[in-house]
Scaffold this motif. Sequence first.
Motif, PDB file in Angstrom:
ATOM      1  N   ALA A   1     -11.625 -15.249  72.184  1.00  0.00           N
ATOM      2  CA  ALA A   1     -13.295 -15.642  72.256  1.00  0.00           C
ATOM      3  C   ALA A   1     -13.217 -16.897  73.265  1.00  0.00           C
ATOM      4  O   ALA A   1     -14.139 -16.918  74.249  1.00  0.00           O
ATOM      5  N   GLY A   2     -11.963 -18.001  73.009  1.00  0.00           N
ATOM      6  CA  GLY A   2     -12.214 -19.109  73.790  1.00  0.00           C
ATOM      7  C   GLY A   2     -11.873 -18.970  75.347  1.00  0.00           C
ATOM      8  O   GLY A   2     -12.438 -19.454  76.110  1.00  0.00           O
ATOM      9  N   ARG A   3     -11.022 -17.700  75.559  1.00  0.00           N
ATOM     10  CA  ARG A   3     -10.655 -17.595  77.113  1.00  0.00           C
ATOM     11  C   ARG A   3     -11.976 -16.953  77.893  1.00  0.00           C
ATOM     12  O   ARG A   3     -12.202 -17.434  78.931  1.00  0.00           O
ATOM     13  N   ALA A   4     -12.784 -15.926  77.045  1.00  0.00           N
ATOM     14  CA  ALA A   4     -14.012 -15.440  77.658  1.00  0.00           C
ATOM     15  C   ALA A   4     -15.029 -16.828  78.071  1.00  0.00           C
ATOM     16  O   ALA A   4     -15.528 -16.769  79.080  1.00  0.00           O
ATOM     17  N   HIS A   5     -15.034 -17.494  76.909  1.00  0.00           N
ATOM     18  CA  HIS A   5     -16.175 -18.931  76.988  1.00  0.00           C
ATOM     19  C   HIS A   5     -15.603 -19.695  78.217  1.00  0.00           C
ATOM     20  O   HIS A   5     -16.457 -20.000  78.898  1.00  0.00           O
ATOM     21  N   GLY A   6     -14.406 -19.519  78.321  1.00  0.00           N
ATOM     22  CA  GLY A   6     -13.835 -20.756  79.455  1.00  0.00           C
ATOM     23  C   GLY A   6     -14.058 -20.437  80.699  1.00  0.00           C
ATOM     24  O   GLY A   6     -14.296 -20.993  81.588  1.00  0.00           O
ATOM     25  N   GLU A   7     -14.225 -18.830  80.948  1.00  0.00           N
ATOM     26  CA  GLU A   7     -14.112 -18.217  82.215  1.00  0.00           C
ATOM     27  C   GLU A   7     -15.544 -18.695  82.649  1.00  0.00           C
ATOM     28  O   GLU A   7     -15.838 -18.648  83.741  1.00  0.00           O
TER      29      GLU A   7
ATOM     30  N   SER B   1     -22.572 -25.046  72.657  1.00  0.00           N
ATOM     31  CA  SER B   1     -22.385 -23.678  72.531  1.00  0.00           C
ATOM     32  C   SER B   1     -21.694 -23.539  71.229  1.00  0.00           C
ATOM     33  O   SER B   1     -20.955 -24.371  70.772  1.00  0.00           O
ATOM     34  N   LYS B   2     -21.947 -22.398  70.244  1.00  0.00           N
ATOM     35  CA  LYS B   2     -21.449 -22.153  69.169  1.00  0.00           C
ATOM     36  C   LYS B   2     -20.918 -20.923  69.089  1.00  0.00           C
ATOM     37  O   LYS B   2     -21.823 -19.974  69.255  1.00  0.00           O
ATOM     38  N   LEU B   3     -19.770 -20.798  68.881  1.00  0.00           N
ATOM     39  CA  LEU B   3     -19.090 -19.243  68.809  1.00  0.00           C
ATOM     40  C   LEU B   3     -18.899 -18.953  67.181  1.00  0.00           C
ATOM     41  O   LEU B   3     -17.981 -19.990  66.510  1.00  0.00           O
ATOM     42  N   TYR B   4     -19.618 -18.091  66.738  1.00  0.00           N
ATOM     43  CA  TYR B   4     -19.090 -17.702  65.303  1.00  0.00           C
ATOM     44  C   TYR B   4     -18.285 -16.584  65.206  1.00  0.00           C
ATOM     45  O   TYR B   4     -18.420 -15.513  65.911  1.00  0.00           O
ATOM     46  N   LEU B   5     -16.922 -16.713  64.670  1.00  0.00           N
ATOM     47  CA  LEU B   5     -15.961 -15.776  64.748  1.00  0.00           C
ATOM     48  C   LEU B   5     -15.621 -15.175  63.059  1.00  0.00           C
ATOM     49  O   LEU B   5     -15.557 -15.974  62.313  1.00  0.00           O
ATOM     50  N   THR B   6     -15.344 -13.860  63.181  1.00  0.00           N
ATOM     51  CA  THR B   6     -15.211 -13.326  61.658  1.00  0.00           C
ATOM     52  C   THR B   6     -13.759 -13.434  61.700  1.00  0.00           C
ATOM     53  O   THR B   6     -13.138 -13.176  60.453  1.00  0.00           O
TER      54      THR B   6
ATOM     55  N   PHE C   1     -17.782 -21.075  81.100  1.00  0.00           N
ATOM     56  CA  PHE C   1     -18.363 -22.538  80.761  1.00  0.00           C
ATOM     57  C   PHE C   1     -17.186 -23.408  81.239  1.00  0.00           C
ATOM     58  O   PHE C   1     -17.354 -24.603  81.110  1.00  0.00           O
ATOM     59  N   GLY C   2     -16.082 -23.089  81.993  1.00  0.00           N
ATOM     60  CA  GLY C   2     -14.875 -24.180  82.466  1.00  0.00           C
ATOM     61  C   GLY C   2     -15.462 -25.237  83.340  1.00  0.00           C
ATOM     62  O   GLY C   2     -14.820 -26.228  82.929  1.00  0.00           O
ATOM     63  N   GLU C   3     -16.367 -24.980  84.195  1.00  0.00           N
ATOM     64  CA  GLU C   3     -16.789 -26.157  85.012  1.00  0.00           C
ATOM     65  C   GLU C   3     -17.980 -27.091  84.501  1.00  0.00           C
ATOM     66  O   GLU C   3     -18.133 -28.141  84.615  1.00  0.00           O
ATOM     67  N   ILE C   4     -18.691 -26.322  83.645  1.00  0.00           N
ATOM     68  CA  ILE C   4     -19.835 -26.766  83.029  1.00  0.00           C
ATOM     69  C   ILE C   4     -19.711 -27.618  81.812  1.00  0.00           C
ATOM     70  O   ILE C   4     -20.115 -28.636  81.767  1.00  0.00           O
TER      71      ILE C   4
ATOM     72  N   LEU D   1     -21.950 -13.335  76.578  1.00  0.00           N
ATOM     73  CA  LEU D   1     -22.458 -14.523  77.502  1.00  0.00           C
ATOM     74  C   LEU D   1     -23.238 -13.943  78.561  1.00  0.00           C
ATOM     75  O   LEU D   1     -24.203 -14.586  79.066  1.00  0.00           O
ATOM     76  N   GLN D   2     -22.819 -12.687  78.838  1.00  0.00           N
ATOM     77  CA  GLN D   2     -23.846 -11.876  80.015  1.00  0.00           C
ATOM     78  C   GLN D   2     -25.091 -11.779  79.485  1.00  0.00           C
ATOM     79  O   GLN D   2     -26.372 -12.024  80.174  1.00  0.00           O
ATOM     80  N   LYS D   3     -25.703 -11.444  78.379  1.00  0.00           N
ATOM     81  CA  LYS D   3     -26.691 -11.259  77.761  1.00  0.00           C
ATOM     82  C   LYS D   3     -27.376 -12.445  77.556  1.00  0.00           C
ATOM     83  O   LYS D   3     -28.580 -12.870  78.042  1.00  0.00           O
ATOM     84  N   LEU D   4     -26.700 -13.866  77.233  1.00  0.00           N
ATOM     85  CA  LEU D   4     -27.304 -15.007  77.180  1.00  0.00           C
ATOM     86  C   LEU D   4     -27.540 -15.499  78.677  1.00  0.00           C
ATOM     87  O   LEU D   4     -28.809 -16.181  78.574  1.00  0.00           O
ATOM     88  N   GLU D   5     -26.959 -15.262  79.706  1.00  0.00           N
ATOM     89  CA  GLU D   5     -27.320 -15.495  80.908  1.00  0.00           C
ATOM     90  C   GLU D   5     -28.715 -15.167  81.344  1.00  0.00           C
ATOM     91  O   GLU D   5     -29.425 -15.664  81.973  1.00  0.00           O
ATOM     92  N   THR D   6     -29.084 -13.665  80.750  1.00  0.00           N
ATOM     93  CA  THR D   6     -30.252 -13.258  80.957  1.00  0.00           C
ATOM     94  C   THR D   6     -31.418 -13.895  80.477  1.00  0.00           C
ATOM     95  O   THR D   6     -32.498 -14.029  81.009  1.00  0.00           O
ATOM     96  N   VAL D   7     -31.284 -14.204  78.965  1.00  0.00           N
ATOM     97  CA  VAL D   7     -32.003 -15.015  78.306  1.00  0.00           C
ATOM     98  C   VAL D   7     -32.574 -16.307  78.929  1.00  0.00           C
ATOM     99  O   VAL D   7     -33.691 -16.669  79.172  1.00  0.00           O
ATOM    100  N   LEU D   8     -31.403 -17.213  79.390  1.00  0.00           N
ATOM    101  CA  LEU D   8     -31.564 -18.291  80.077  1.00  0.00           C
ATOM    102  C   LEU D   8     -32.401 -18.214  81.186  1.00  0.00           C
ATOM    103  O   LEU D   8     -33.486 -18.860  81.573  1.00  0.00           O
ATOM    104  N   ALA D   9     -32.114 -17.095  82.034  1.00  0.00           N
ATOM    105  CA  ALA D   9     -32.570 -17.021  83.371  1.00  0.00           C
ATOM    106  C   ALA D   9     -34.277 -16.607  83.088  1.00  0.00           C
ATOM    107  O   ALA D   9     -35.116 -17.169  83.847  1.00  0.00           O
ATOM    108  N   ASP D  10     -34.402 -15.531  82.027  1.00  0.00           N
ATOM    109  CA  ASP D  10     -35.754 -15.099  81.714  1.00  0.00           C
ATOM    110  C   ASP D  10     -36.793 -16.409  81.474  1.00  0.00           C
ATOM    111  O   ASP D  10     -37.798 -16.635  81.564  1.00  0.00           O
TER     112      ASP D  10
END
Length: 127
Positions: free
Chosen positions: A86-92, A73-78, A94-97, A53-62
């Motif tokens: 994974a959901g906890r990190a995603h919620g931190e 958002s799509k999370l692919y989990l093995t 995107f919780g308000e978005i 998500l940190q990497k993707l924030e940079t892609v978005l900003a660029d």
Amino acid sequence: MRKTFGTGSVWEQKLGYSRAVQVDNTLYISATSASGENGIVGSDFYEQTRFILQKLETVLADAGFALADVVQSKLYLTDISKWEDAGRAHGEVFGEIRPTLSLVHVLPFLDPEMLVEIELVAQKSAS
């Protein structure tokens, strides 16, 4: 209007894809893993999701977008049993978005250390 964004990865050229493609006010970002300069970053689902998500924030900003512009958002989990980590990190992030979300269970990725990939779609309101 169509604009592509790349990282210079050899995989982009070999497989014929872009890190992100903007069409009008919408940005489509390819599935992204926790790969860093020295290999995969993070050894669990939470850490890898946060890093991606940190990497993707940079892609978005660029591309002139922000996390607040993400609508899907799509999370692919093995290992789907780790969805809460994974959901906890995603919620931190995107919780308000609150974009739409898909949790998809997949077979292992090419690199067995990769546990998560994330794909995003962002859209800006027409000005």
